[in-house]
Scaffold this motif. Structure first.
Motif, short mmCIF file in Angstrom:
data_model
loop_
_atom_site.label_atom_id
_atom_site.label_comp_id
_atom_site.label_asym_id
_atom_site.label_seq_id
_atom_site.Cartn_x
_atom_site.Cartn_y
_atom_site.Cartn_z
N GLN A 36 35.20 45.35 46.35
CA GLN A 36 34.13 46.33 46.39
C GLN A 36 33.79 47.14 44.93
O GLN A 36 32.91 47.69 45.05
CB GLN A 36 34.63 47.24 47.49
CG GLN A 36 36.33 47.71 46.93
CD GLN A 36 36.58 48.78 47.94
OE1 GLN A 36 35.84 49.70 48.61
NE2 GLN A 36 38.22 49.05 48.05
N HIS A 37 34.40 46.72 44.00
CA HIS A 37 34.01 47.29 42.69
C HIS A 37 33.34 46.29 41.85
O HIS A 37 33.17 46.63 40.67
CB HIS A 37 35.60 47.75 42.17
CG HIS A 37 36.35 48.74 42.86
ND1 HIS A 37 35.83 49.91 43.06
CD2 HIS A 37 37.39 48.56 43.46
CE1 HIS A 37 36.81 50.73 43.89
NE2 HIS A 37 37.77 49.84 44.07
N THR A 38 32.94 45.22 42.22
CA THR A 38 32.25 44.07 41.39
C THR A 38 30.96 44.92 40.88
O THR A 38 30.68 44.50 39.59
CB THR A 38 31.92 42.79 42.31
OG1 THR A 38 33.14 42.15 42.80
CG2 THR A 38 31.11 42.06 41.28
N ALA A 39 30.09 45.46 41.74
CA ALA A 39 28.93 46.25 41.24
C ALA A 39 29.21 47.01 40.08
O ALA A 39 28.61 47.11 38.93
CB ALA A 39 28.25 47.01 42.30
N GLN A 40 30.41 47.83 40.19
CA GLN A 40 30.67 48.81 39.16
C GLN A 40 31.13 48.17 37.43
O GLN A 40 30.71 48.52 36.87
CB GLN A 40 31.69 49.76 39.70
CG GLN A 40 31.40 50.74 40.64
CD GLN A 40 32.47 51.49 41.27
OE1 GLN A 40 33.65 51.02 41.37
NE2 GLN A 40 32.31 52.39 42.19
N ILE A 41 31.84 47.27 37.95
CA ILE A 41 32.47 46.19 36.92
C ILE A 41 31.10 45.67 36.05
O ILE A 41 31.06 45.70 34.88
CB ILE A 41 33.29 45.10 37.37
CG1 ILE A 41 34.63 45.87 37.83
CG2 ILE A 41 33.59 44.22 36.13
CD1 ILE A 41 35.43 44.86 38.59
N VAL A 42 30.32 44.74 36.94
CA VAL A 42 29.19 44.41 36.19
C VAL A 42 28.27 45.62 35.52
O VAL A 42 27.61 45.30 34.41
CB VAL A 42 28.20 43.47 37.13
CG1 VAL A 42 27.14 43.17 36.89
CG2 VAL A 42 29.18 42.32 37.67
N ASP A 43 28.05 46.73 36.17
CA ASP A 43 27.47 47.54 35.69
C ASP A 43 27.92 48.33 34.29
O ASP A 43 27.21 48.47 33.35
CB ASP A 43 27.20 48.76 36.61
CG ASP A 43 26.27 49.88 36.25
OD1 ASP A 43 25.20 49.39 35.60
OD2 ASP A 43 26.43 51.09 36.47
#
Length: 94
Positions: A36-43
């Protein structure tokens, strides 16, 4: 016998592709496992990856042009910035 090695940018291209592949690999694995934290990591990582690649490729490009005896982009900009016509004085106009 000194042999000059032909300078190519092969390593620069390889490191660029590898960095982008690793970045997109992280994003792909994160999506596949449902993190669920993939978007934050990529961002968080995205701008750093792009900035580091731009710096690395810029330095490589300047090094490549220097090795070929060509002026670099920044030398052209600096030449334009610091060379200008001197204003004519009142006595020289006549």
């Amino acid at each position: 016998m000194s042999k000059e090695k032909e300078i190519t940018r092969k390593f620069s291209k390889q490191i660029t592709v590898a960095s982008l592949a690793a970045f997109f690999g992280i994003a792909g694995v994160g999506l596949l496992i449902g993190n669920q934290h993939t978007a934050q990591i990529v961002d968080a990582l995205g701008p750093w990856v792009v900035a580091m690649l731009a710096i690395y490729m810029g330095i490589g490009h300047m090094d490549f042009r220097t090795s070929k005896g060509l002026p670099g982009f920044f030398s052209d900009i600096l030449t334009l910035a610091f060379t200008r016509k001197k204003p004519e004085s009142e006595g020289e106009k006549e």
